[in-house]
Motif scaffolding. Structure first.
Motif, PDB file in Angstrom:
ATOM      1  N   TYR A  52       1.014  -1.008  -0.066  1.00  0.00           N
ATOM      2  CA  TYR A  52      -0.047  -0.077  -0.085  1.00  0.00           C
ATOM      3  C   TYR A  52       0.870   1.286   0.108  1.00  0.00           C
ATOM      4  O   TYR A  52       0.593   2.397  -0.567  1.00  0.00           O
ATOM      5  N   VAL A  53       1.833   1.203   0.769  1.00  0.00           N
ATOM      6  CA  VAL A  53       2.742   2.414   0.861  1.00  0.00           C
ATOM      7  C   VAL A  53       3.324   2.739  -0.517  1.00  0.00           C
ATOM      8  O   VAL A  53       3.623   3.900  -0.828  1.00  0.00           O
ATOM      9  N   ASN A  54       3.974   1.749  -1.244  1.00  0.00           N
ATOM     10  CA  ASN A  54       4.466   1.851  -2.504  1.00  0.00           C
ATOM     11  C   ASN A  54       3.680   2.006  -3.607  1.00  0.00           C
ATOM     12  O   ASN A  54       3.832   1.860  -4.856  1.00  0.00           O
ATOM     13  N   THR A  55       2.355   1.847  -3.404  1.00  0.00           N
ATOM     14  CA  THR A  55       1.162   1.952  -4.115  1.00  0.00           C
ATOM     15  C   THR A  55       1.329   1.001  -5.345  1.00  0.00           C
ATOM     16  O   THR A  55       1.238   1.364  -6.704  1.00  0.00           O
ATOM     17  N   THR A  56       1.693  -0.101  -5.008  1.00  0.00           N
ATOM     18  CA  THR A  56       1.819  -1.132  -6.245  1.00  0.00           C
ATOM     19  C   THR A  56       0.331  -1.800  -6.602  1.00  0.00           C
ATOM     20  O   THR A  56      -0.601  -1.604  -5.817  1.00  0.00           O
TER      21      THR A  56
END
Length: 249
Positions: A149-153
């Motif tokens: 989620y943090v790296n918006t993959t």
């Protein structure tokens, strides 16, 4: 990591229903009980300035353990699993502080009391704290989910259902009541989050979003599976769960 003492009251109680990290907390509580019994006897000796400082540290550490105990009783299970490494570190730190402070006063008290302190120090040194394998696995799955989620993959949403399902099973969030309690715990934590704790608020928001989206269907599926095996005992049902989880990995 993201555990704040402000999340719990200033007068925490001992006997709460610890949700996650139960074994670590209970072992630490047993040491607190032992230390608490010895404290009046040590204080009665009037061990001097350095001894008084050690007594203060012991009392402060007892309060910290009570706070940690209440934190593990009231917080979200998902959040507790996510911060498992921090809880483990806290438990080890408390153990070491008890050992150090007791060692400091050991030579300032009568022989009989010193013998009791020595035995407790030996037990503290031998105590081993570790995260329960199921809770550790839940923590790993949650960390991977949050990383995506943090790296918006693009795979974050695709992975979300599988991840939250495994975490819920590992943490025994397998009934509608347990799901409701978990969501309420997350909301209560969010109410206590400070204005500057944006990362923590986002994490809790993700947990709540996923439970609202997938929680009921996951619990319903679990209940249906158990109802499908009416002649199986609980051990056999647990074996079926393990096989299902192995397929998901």
């Amino acid at each position: 990591m993201w555990i704040d003492s402000a999340e719990v009251s200033e007068t925490p109680q001992f006997h709460h229903d610890i949700k996650v990290h139960h074994l670590m907390c209970m072992e630490l509580i047993q040491f607190v009980t032992r230390v608490s019994v010895l404290l009046p006897e040590i204080e009665a000796v009037r061990p001097g300035c350095s001894g008084t400082e050690a007594l203060c540290r012991l009392n402060n550490e007892i309060d910290k353990v009570k706070t940690l105990n209440q934190h593990c009783s009231e917080s979200s299970k998902l959040y507790l699993a996510f911060t498992g490494d921090t809880i483990l570190s806290r438990c080890k730190k408390s153990r070491n502080m008890f050992e150090k402070s007791l060692n400091q006063v050991q030579n300032m008290v009568p022989v009989s009391l010193a013998s009791e302190i020595s035995q407790l120090i030996a037990e503290l040194r031998g105590a081993i704290f570790s995260v329960h394998p199921s809770e550790e696995e839940a923590g790993k799955v949650i960390k991977e989910l949050l990383h995506r989620y943090v790296n918006t993959t693009d795979s974050a949403e695709e992975y979300a259902f599988e991840a939250i399902q495994v975490a819920m099973w590992k943490l025994h969030i397998t009934s509608l009541k347990a799901l409701s309690i978990e969501k309420r715990s997350i909301k209560e934590m969010m109410d206590r989050v400070g204005e500057g704790e944006t990362t923590k608020r986002r994490i809790l928001s993700i947990f709540l979003k996923l439970l609202n989206k997938h929680g009921k269907s996951i619990v319903t599926e679990q209940i249906h599976k158990e109802d499908s095996y009416p002649f199986y005992n609980q051990c056999e049902v647990n074996s079926i769960r393990d096989v299902n989880l192995a397929v998901l990995k």
